[in-house]
Each structure stands twice: as C-alpha cells, then as structure tokens.
Design an enzyme around this catalytic site. Structure first.
Site, PDB file in Angstrom:
ATOM      1  N   THR A  44       0.801  -1.403  -0.080  1.00 37.76           N
ATOM      2  CA  THR A  44      -0.092  -0.003  -0.144  1.00 37.76           C
ATOM      3  C   THR A  44       0.941   1.243  -0.026  1.00 37.76           C
ATOM      4  OG1 THR A  44      -0.213  -0.276   2.553  1.00 37.76           O
ATOM      5  CG2 THR A  44      -2.103  -1.018   1.034  1.00 37.76           C
ATOM      6  N   THR A  45       2.121   1.284   0.582  1.00 35.46           N
ATOM      7  CA  THR A  45       2.967   2.377   0.739  1.00 35.46           C
ATOM      8  C   THR A  45       3.628   2.517  -0.798  1.00 35.46           C
ATOM      9  OG1 THR A  45       3.610   2.096   2.745  1.00 35.46           O
ATOM     10  CG2 THR A  45       5.046   3.563   1.635  1.00 35.46           C
ATOM     11  N   TYR A 107     -13.061  -2.196   2.004  1.00 34.73           N
ATOM     12  CA  TYR A 107     -14.210  -1.558   1.433  1.00 34.73           C
ATOM     13  C   TYR A 107     -15.480  -2.618   1.720  1.00 34.73           C
ATOM     14  CZ  TYR A 107     -17.952   0.902  -0.677  1.00 34.73           C
ATOM     15  OH  TYR A 107     -19.010   1.562  -1.056  1.00 34.73           O
ATOM     16  N   TYR A 133      -1.944  -9.431   6.082  1.00 40.53           N
ATOM     17  CA  TYR A 133      -1.602  -7.961   6.516  1.00 40.53           C
ATOM     18  C   TYR A 133      -3.149  -7.519   7.108  1.00 40.53           C
ATOM     19  CZ  TYR A 133      -0.802  -2.862   5.776  1.00 40.53           C
ATOM     20  OH  TYR A 133      -0.409  -1.821   5.941  1.00 40.53           O
ATOM     21  N   ARG A 138      -7.226   1.287   7.690  1.00 32.00           N
ATOM     22  CA  ARG A 138      -7.498   1.315   6.475  1.00 32.00           C
ATOM     23  C   ARG A 138      -8.547   0.709   5.766  1.00 32.00           C
ATOM     24  NH1 ARG A 138      -3.925   4.713   2.849  1.00 32.00           N
ATOM     25  NH2 ARG A 138      -2.197   5.427   4.132  1.00 32.00           N
ATOM     26  N   LYS A 161       1.631  -9.465   9.214  1.00 29.15           N
ATOM     27  CA  LYS A 161       1.614  -7.911   9.555  1.00 29.15           C
ATOM     28  C   LYS A 161       0.687  -7.378  10.447  1.00 29.15           C
ATOM     29  CE  LYS A 161       2.612  -3.473   7.124  1.00 29.15           C
ATOM     30  NZ  LYS A 161       2.752  -2.620   6.078  1.00 29.15           N
ATOM     31  N   ILE A 203       7.718  -4.248   9.241  1.00 32.72           N
ATOM     32  CA  ILE A 203       7.475  -3.851   7.820  1.00 32.72           C
ATOM     33  C   ILE A 203       6.955  -2.393   8.036  1.00 32.72           C
ATOM     34  CG2 ILE A 203       6.052  -3.846   5.532  1.00 32.72           C
ATOM     35  CD1 ILE A 203       5.647  -6.783   6.370  1.00 32.72           C
TER      36      ILE A 203
END
Length: 293
Positions: A44-45, A107, A133, A138, A161, A203
């Site tokens: 995502t980063t 979502y 993750y 988010r 993560k 991470i």
C-alpha cells in the site's frame, strides 16, 4: 524466514506520473547498503491502488532484478477481490520474489469466515509463502486473532503484518499461533515495543527514510539488547509520527526527494503533494533525527 526490518518501499515516479526506474534501482541499492533485511514491493505504501496490473507486476520484477539476490523481496498482492488477488499472485510468482503480502480486503467489510476463505484461496493458488496483513485503520474490517490462528494452519500462510498498534493484540495472537509463525509490526510508533514483546520484525514506512537505524534496532532486539533497541528507536521516534501527518506515502515520498534519493515527490491522484507546512515539519524532524544534514 521473514524477520528483521523490511521496508514498505515507495514507488518512485517522475513528474509526468511514469515509474522512475532509475530511482527505484537507487532505492534498492540504498537499502542493501543500509542493512535492511528485506523489501516489500508495491504494497500500500507503494501506491498499489493506483498502479494497473501491468505496472504493478513490472515494478516487482524490476525490484527483484535490482536486488540481485542480495536482499529478499516480498510482493504486495492484496485486493478486495479474491480473483484479482489470485491473478496478481500467479502473475508475480515467477519474478523471483520470496513471498507475498496480502491485505485484508478493503471496503467490502468481509466477515471473519470470508477472510478465511479469501486467504486460503490465495494460498492455495501459489507455492510461495503468504504473509497476512491486518490494517483496520485502512480496511475497516479487522482480522481477529482467532481468524489468524485458523489461517496459520495453512502450510503456505507463514506470518502476519499487524498494523493495529495494539501490543495486547500481539499477545492474544502469540497465544494462538505456532512459535514459528512470523509476527511483524506494521506500526512504526509501537514497532520497538512489538519487538521487545516477542515480535519477529517490522514492515516499516520509517525504514524508507532511516533504513540503517531500523535495521540496527531490529538487530538489537533480536540479540535481546532491549536498551540499545530503545535508544535507537528514541533517535528516530519523531519520524514515526511526522511521516503520517498526511496520508502515507505523501510525506515519505517528499522526504526521499529532499534526501536526493528520487527525482520527484510525485503521487498519482487522488493523492497530491504535501502541504508546505507538512514539508517544513518533516524536514525539521529529519534533521533532528540525523537523516538530513
């Protein structure tokens, strides 16, 4: 397998929005030289949400090429569609990566049973190890420790993560999973505490800017030198919060540009360049942390 400091690498871009592969190569070399223990490419980063599949796969392939086997590369393969996540995983499986990082579907807000079915389907589609993750800030949906434990029984699902920032959650998960199940912090502000309490690594977003310090902190924690780990973390703790004054990866990109590591701080819409006030703030924190002269 996946322990120590893994950087959640940004995807550098030119001002016209195209991928800046020369800067990507420079960043990979920067992490090898700095002692990072691994790279997560196009998580995502890395702006995975705005990279079409063709670019996503190519950035991962190039990251592996630039790493030259000197540092392991994990590919972000998460999606809110199970079919898309499987497609990404199968397409990237032959790039030379060491495994996948797959986020809780965003979502959709799947039930816990839905998460189990989703991740098992992904793991069944590949011979490579999969890291789960969980980042409810988010995704909204929160993968509970009992769900992680159920998934840990799958031979291809090897770790988590955890970006909840909740050390109590770490303790709950530890009590339910095998000892060799890898637990990685995805929250830099509590990363050191996570390691001290038995986590296996991080991470990290901060590792984009301070890779040497993050790697040394992980090494100290692994050696049970918790005083040293805390001392190193104290030196860069300002970065942990300053980098998130605006949504990630807005300020990590700006910081790397100011460090001369990339050609631009460009982000793809709907993300835009950081505010001047935020830029000044992160530059001040970078100087006080010793990563910018």
């Amino acid at each position: 397998m996946f322990t120590g400091s893994f950087v959640a690498l940004i995807t550098p871009m030119f001002d016209n929005g195209e991928i800046d592969y020369p800067s990507l190569k420079h960043l990979v070399e920067f992490h090898i030289e700095s002692g990072s223990h691994g790279i997560v490419a196009v998580g995502t980063t890395g702006e995975s949400a705005t990279l079409p599949f063709s670019e996503h796969i190519e950035v991962v392939r190039k990251t592996v090429e630039y790493a030259q086997g000197k540092i392991p590369v994990i590919a972000g393969s998460g999606a809110n569609s199970t079919e898309e996540a499987i497609f990404l995983s199968t397409q990237m499986a032959e790039t030379g990566i060491q495994g996948f990082l797959s986020v809780v579907p965003y979502y959709n807000k799947p039930q816990q049973k839905g998460m189990v079915a989703h991740f098992k389907a992904i793991a069944d589609s590949t011979d490579l190890p999969v890291l789960l993750y969980n980042v409810p800030s988010r995704t909204v949906a929160d993968m509970l420790p009992e769900t992680v434990a159920e998934l840990a029984s799958h031979p291809k699902i090897v770790g988590l993560k955890d970006a909840t920032g909740d050390i109590g959650r770490l303790k709950e998960t530890q009590a339910l999973v095998p000892d060799d199940f890898v637990l990685l912090s995805g929250d830099d502000s509590t990363g050191c505490e996570f390691l001290i309490n038995g986590g296996h690594g991080v991470i990290s977003v901060t590792a984009n800017i301070a890779p040497k310090q993050m790697a040394e902190m992980c090494n100290a924690a692994k050696d049970k030198d918790f005083d040293l780990a805390k001392k190193i973390d104290k030196q860069i703790e300002g970065l942990h919060s300053a980098l998130f004054v605006e949504p990630n990866p807005v300020l990590p990109k700006w910081a790397l540009y100011k460090m001369g590591k990339t050609n631009s701080a460009f982000l793809r819409l709907p993300m835009v360049e950081s505010e001047l006030e935020s830029q000044k703030h992160i530059e001040d924190v970078m100087r006080s942390s010793g990563v910018l002269s």
